[in-house]
Write a protein that holds these residues in place. Structure first.
Motif, short mmCIF file in Angstrom:
data_model
loop_
_atom_site.label_atom_id
_atom_site.label_comp_id
_atom_site.label_asym_id
_atom_site.label_seq_id
_atom_site.Cartn_x
_atom_site.Cartn_y
_atom_site.Cartn_z
N ARG A 109 0.70 -1.30 0.05
CA ARG A 109 -0.16 -0.07 0.06
C ARG A 109 0.86 1.06 -0.11
NH1 ARG A 109 -5.23 -0.68 1.62
NH2 ARG A 109 -5.66 1.66 1.12
N ILE A 112 -2.85 5.03 3.48
CA ILE A 112 -3.98 4.63 4.18
C ILE A 112 -4.58 5.78 4.89
CG2 ILE A 112 -3.00 2.29 4.47
CD1 ILE A 112 -2.51 3.10 7.56
N THR A 113 -6.00 5.58 5.26
CA THR A 113 -6.53 6.72 5.90
C THR A 113 -7.10 6.24 7.14
OG1 THR A 113 -6.97 7.75 3.96
CG2 THR A 113 -8.40 8.31 5.76
N GLU A 156 -15.87 5.18 4.86
CA GLU A 156 -15.16 4.39 3.98
C GLU A 156 -13.75 4.39 4.07
OE1 GLU A 156 -17.09 2.32 1.93
OE2 GLU A 156 -18.74 3.14 3.15
N ALA A 157 -13.31 5.00 5.25
CA ALA A 157 -11.79 5.05 5.40
C ALA A 157 -11.25 3.59 5.61
CB ALA A 157 -11.43 5.71 6.58
N ASP A 158 -9.83 3.45 5.40
CA ASP A 158 -9.22 2.22 5.66
C ASP A 158 -9.34 1.62 7.10
OD1 ASP A 158 -7.66 1.70 3.09
OD2 ASP A 158 -6.89 3.55 3.63
N PHE A 159 -9.17 2.47 7.97
CA PHE A 159 -9.50 2.29 9.43
C PHE A 159 -10.28 3.35 10.17
CE2 PHE A 159 -5.31 0.19 8.28
CZ PHE A 159 -5.62 -0.92 8.62
N TRP A 282 -12.02 -2.24 10.75
CA TRP A 282 -11.98 -2.23 9.14
C TRP A 282 -12.89 -3.07 8.67
CZ3 TRP A 282 -8.55 -4.46 12.36
CH2 TRP A 282 -8.20 -5.68 12.17
N GLN A 286 -12.66 -5.20 2.39
CA GLN A 286 -11.78 -4.42 2.06
C GLN A 286 -10.57 -5.23 1.70
OE1 GLN A 286 -8.65 -2.30 4.92
NE2 GLN A 286 -9.65 -0.76 4.50
N ARG A 292 -0.86 -4.46 6.94
CA ARG A 292 -1.75 -4.52 7.93
C ARG A 292 -1.38 -4.76 9.25
NH1 ARG A 292 -7.26 -7.22 6.39
NH2 ARG A 292 -7.67 -4.97 5.17
#
Length: 320
Positions: A109, A112-113, A156-159, A282, A286, A292
């Protein structure tokens, strides 16, 4: 035919039998979702299937295994003894499959957000950023601030960091810390009050966070005086307490750096423990990525006074 050829054919025959003995993965995923959610309907919603399709897959699975996995009830389903026994092994196997697939095949990646309140970002994440920056030199981490912690995933963020009991349909969750509250104040404030912290002005925050009245009720104490200072965020209230403006009902996890550095002291051994915890979540839908697990390890690690000292020593002199 040679002995080696016989051995190879025997091996192929055994492998074929083992493959045939393993139920299809989509049947197993239907079982895991329905068991975790205690509902065929909720499992269908999570998997993007109809309720009838989930029911059929689980029925096929039960026929294949020759075991009764669920007790059908008027208001949902409950695991049978066989289902309860099998579920943790299924979940462990699926988790291992997801992580191994991401580690071997997922592309690294680049960004990430993470969504959280300003206080959680400042007081929990920032003290752990040095490990993230060093461990992921090519990863851009973007933070988005929300005013109040939600009690369910909604972005809709990654985390997303939220407060609750750790079970949200369609989402994985890993606990960051327990919420434990206790009065804290600056050492100078306590000296000015001659050691009687009850004389200190109260500092509080707006919003649904547990406050002084909850503390007094839980500890069977008289109602507290009105707060003299009230802030939008816990981080602001914490800074006011560090400056000697009064006593704060502090989240011990978020106050850890200040307590270890001596900017704040605990005023009692009593602790108010909440039912919920802070979790990083999360979406299960995804796509996995190989960084991660290490990133989650960094975000959930305990920070010792020694690690804080080393982090401080690593900063350029101009930033200390």
């Amino acid at each position: 035919m040679t002995i080696n050829q016989y051995a190879w054919e025997d091996h192929e025959f055994v492998m074929a039998i083992q493959r045939d003995a393993l139920p299809p993965l989509e049947w197993i995923r239907a079982f895991e979702a329905a068991a975790r959610l205690s509902s065929f309907t909720a499992a269908a919603r999570e998997l993007g299937l109809t309720q009838a399709a989930v029911s059929q897959r689980i029925r096929n699975l039960e026929l294949r295994l020759g075991a009764h996995l669920f007790d059908r009830q008027a208001r949902g389903v409950a695991l049978s003894l066989e289902g309860e026994t099998w579920l943790p092994q299924v979940q462990a196997a699926l988790d291992q499959l997801v992580h191994s697939t991401a580690n071997l095949f997922a592309s690294p990646r680049r960004k990430i957000t993470i969504v959280a309140t300003a206080s959680v970002i400042e007081l929990w994440i920032v003290p752990r950023l040095l490990q993230i920056v060093r461990g992921f030199p090519d990863l851009q981490v973007s933070f988005e601030t929300i005013q109040q912690l939600p009690d369910h995933p909604r972005t809709e963020a990654d985390f997303e960091i939220i407060f609750g009991e750790g079970n949200w349909p369609g989402h994985e969750a890993r606990r960051l810390f327990f919420e434990e509250l206790s009065p804290v104040a600056a050492p100078a404030s306590l000296r000015e009050a001659s050691g009687d912290w009850e004389k200190l002005p109260r500092i509080a925050t707006f919003g649904p966070r547990i406050g002084w009245r909850d503390w007094s009720t839980e500890m069977d104490e008289p109602p507290p005086p009105p707060a003299r200072l009230r802030f939008d965020t816990f981080a602001q209230a914490l800074r006011a307490a560090e400056l000697g403006c009064g006593v704060l009902l502090g989240s011990l996890a978020l106050c850890r750096t200040s307590l270890d550095a001596g900017r704040l002291v605990r005023l009692t051994d009593k602790v108010l423990r909440t039912k919920g915890c802070y979790w990083i979540t999360w979406s299960r839908s995804q796509p996995g990525f190989r960084e991660r697990r290490t990133l989650l390890d960094c975000l959930t690690m305990e920070m010792s006074p020694e690690s804080e000292r080393l982090k401080e020593a690593a900063l350029p002199t101009s930033l200390k």
